[in-house]
Design a protein around this motif. Structure first.
Motif, PDB file in Angstrom:
ATOM      1  N   TYR A 170     -10.373 -99.873  21.694  1.00  0.00           N
ATOM      2  CA  TYR A 170     -10.645 -99.490  20.302  1.00  0.00           C
ATOM      3  C   TYR A 170      -9.362 -99.529  19.475  1.00  0.00           C
ATOM      4  O   TYR A 170      -9.354-100.004  18.333  1.00  0.00           O
ATOM      5  CB  TYR A 170     -11.235 -98.083  20.228  1.00  0.00           C
ATOM      6  N   TRP A 200      -8.088-103.064  18.855  1.00  0.00           N
ATOM      7  CA  TRP A 200      -9.000-103.702  17.904  1.00  0.00           C
ATOM      8  C   TRP A 200      -8.679-103.239  16.482  1.00  0.00           C
ATOM      9  O   TRP A 200      -8.650-104.040  15.541  1.00  0.00           O
ATOM     10  CB  TRP A 200     -10.452-103.366  18.249  1.00  0.00           C
ATOM     11  N   LEU A 201      -8.427-101.942  16.324  1.00  0.00           N
ATOM     12  CA  LEU A 201      -8.065-101.402  15.018  1.00  0.00           C
ATOM     13  C   LEU A 201      -6.764-102.028  14.525  1.00  0.00           C
ATOM     14  O   LEU A 201      -6.658-102.412  13.355  1.00  0.00           O
ATOM     15  CB  LEU A 201      -7.917 -99.879  15.112  1.00  0.00           C
ATOM     16  N   ASN A 231      -7.200-105.591  13.322  1.00  0.00           N
ATOM     17  CA  ASN A 231      -7.989-105.759  12.106  1.00  0.00           C
ATOM     18  C   ASN A 231      -7.399-105.081  10.877  1.00  0.00           C
ATOM     19  O   ASN A 231      -7.828-105.377   9.752  1.00  0.00           O
ATOM     20  CB  ASN A 231      -9.410-105.244  12.337  1.00  0.00           C
ATOM     21  N   THR A 232      -6.452-104.180  11.067  1.00  0.00           N
ATOM     22  CA  THR A 232      -5.863-103.496   9.918  1.00  0.00           C
ATOM     23  C   THR A 232      -4.425-103.913   9.645  1.00  0.00           C
ATOM     24  O   THR A 232      -3.916-103.681   8.551  1.00  0.00           O
ATOM     25  CB  THR A 232      -5.902-101.963  10.104  1.00  0.00           C
ATOM     26  N   THR A 235      -2.320 -93.162  15.824  1.00  0.00           N
ATOM     27  CA  THR A 235      -2.657 -93.196  14.395  1.00  0.00           C
ATOM     28  C   THR A 235      -1.687 -92.341  13.577  1.00  0.00           C
ATOM     29  O   THR A 235      -1.373 -92.685  12.433  1.00  0.00           O
ATOM     30  CB  THR A 235      -4.107 -92.727  14.155  1.00  0.00           C
ATOM     31  N   TYR A 295      -2.541 -95.411   6.628  1.00  0.00           N
ATOM     32  CA  TYR A 295      -3.212 -95.082   7.882  1.00  0.00           C
ATOM     33  C   TYR A 295      -3.676 -93.631   7.907  1.00  0.00           C
ATOM     34  O   TYR A 295      -4.181 -93.168   8.925  1.00  0.00           O
ATOM     35  CB  TYR A 295      -2.268 -95.349   9.067  1.00  0.00           C
ATOM     36  N   TYR A 304      -7.265 -93.244   8.832  1.00  0.00           N
ATOM     37  CA  TYR A 304      -7.551 -93.455  10.248  1.00  0.00           C
ATOM     38  C   TYR A 304      -7.093 -92.270  11.086  1.00  0.00           C
ATOM     39  O   TYR A 304      -7.737 -91.920  12.086  1.00  0.00           O
ATOM     40  CB  TYR A 304      -6.881 -94.745  10.734  1.00  0.00           C
TER      41      TYR A 304
END
Length: 234
Positions: free
Chosen positions: A47, A50-51, A54-55, A172, A183, A186
């Motif tokens: 996860y 992936w974050l 994509n960010t 995060t 961020y 998030y």
């Protein structure tokens, strides 16, 4: 209320009554089980990467879409597939009574095997300059947390779920403090998820509050240790 057997000072077994604080509401328990599966520690690294993919596209500017997909698959294989296969093999060979790793003894083999996988991933990423340092921090934090979990397992059955949550919070939080991209949202979502998962483990697992909080602390401190260690390692 529930009863348990314990030994007194005279090494005699006696039955004691222990208050079971876990709620019995069926809906709550179903929600807690679903959360425990969705945010299982095997999936948290996937996860997070992936974050990041994509960010923070600029960190992977030199990656083609296919290379980004391969990076995600690599994380899945090392952090999800290999540990899961290890547990299933250990169960099939009779080393484990359950794939749920309900006792400290049953967690020893998965911890040691996973440490090997995590060290290898950390070593590889550190020697691949195309990967951003944030991905290296993540891999190091996972390895450090797994080692710390193995040591803590001598004394208590630390929650692996909340260790994963602690790493997510640490990651995060690190990104929120150091990145131009906002961020904070998030990090806020991570706090919410960590609270929900911690509560879920209180409801459906046999972990004590101390084991839940220790897992969170190990995860957060492991991320901090990874950032520090990366600065002093050759």
């Amino acid at each position: 209320m529930e009863t348990r057997l314990t030994a007194d000072d005279g090494i005699e077994l006696k039955e004691i009554t222990v208050e079971d604080y876990r709620p019995k509401n069926t809906v709550l328990r179903v929600i807690a089980i679903v959360l425990s599966y969705i945010f299982h520690p095997l999936f948290i690294p996937v996860y997070i990467i992936w974050l990041l993919l994509n960010t923070q596209a600029y960190m992977f500017a030199q990656f083609t879409p296919a290379e980004k997909a391969i990076a995600l698959v690599r994380f899945f294989i090392i952090y999800s597939f290999f540990p899961l296969v290890t547990v299933l093999l250990a169960k099939g060979l009779g080393f484990l009574k359950s794939v749920y790793l309900k006792t400290q003894k049953e967690r020893i083999i998965p911890y040691i095997a996973s440490n090997l996988y995590y060290f290898w991933m950390c070593y590889v990423l550190r020697h691949q300059p195309d990967f951003p340092k944030e991905a290296v921090y993540l891999s190091m934090a996972i390895f450090i947390a797994s080692c710390a979990g193995l040591m803590a397992n001598i004394y208590m059955k630390v929650s692996m779920h909340t260790m994963g949550m602690g790493i997510m919070l640490g990651f995060t939080g690190m990104m929120a403090m150091g990145e131009a991209t906002n961020y904070t949202i998030y990090f806020s979502i991570s706090l919410l998820i960590a609270g929900l998962v911690s509560s879920a483990r209180m409801i459906v697992s046999d972990h004590t509050p101390r084991e839940i909080y220790t897992g969170l602390l190990i995860g957060v401190l492991s991320m901090a240790a990874a950032v520090w260690a990366d600065g002093i390692l050759p």
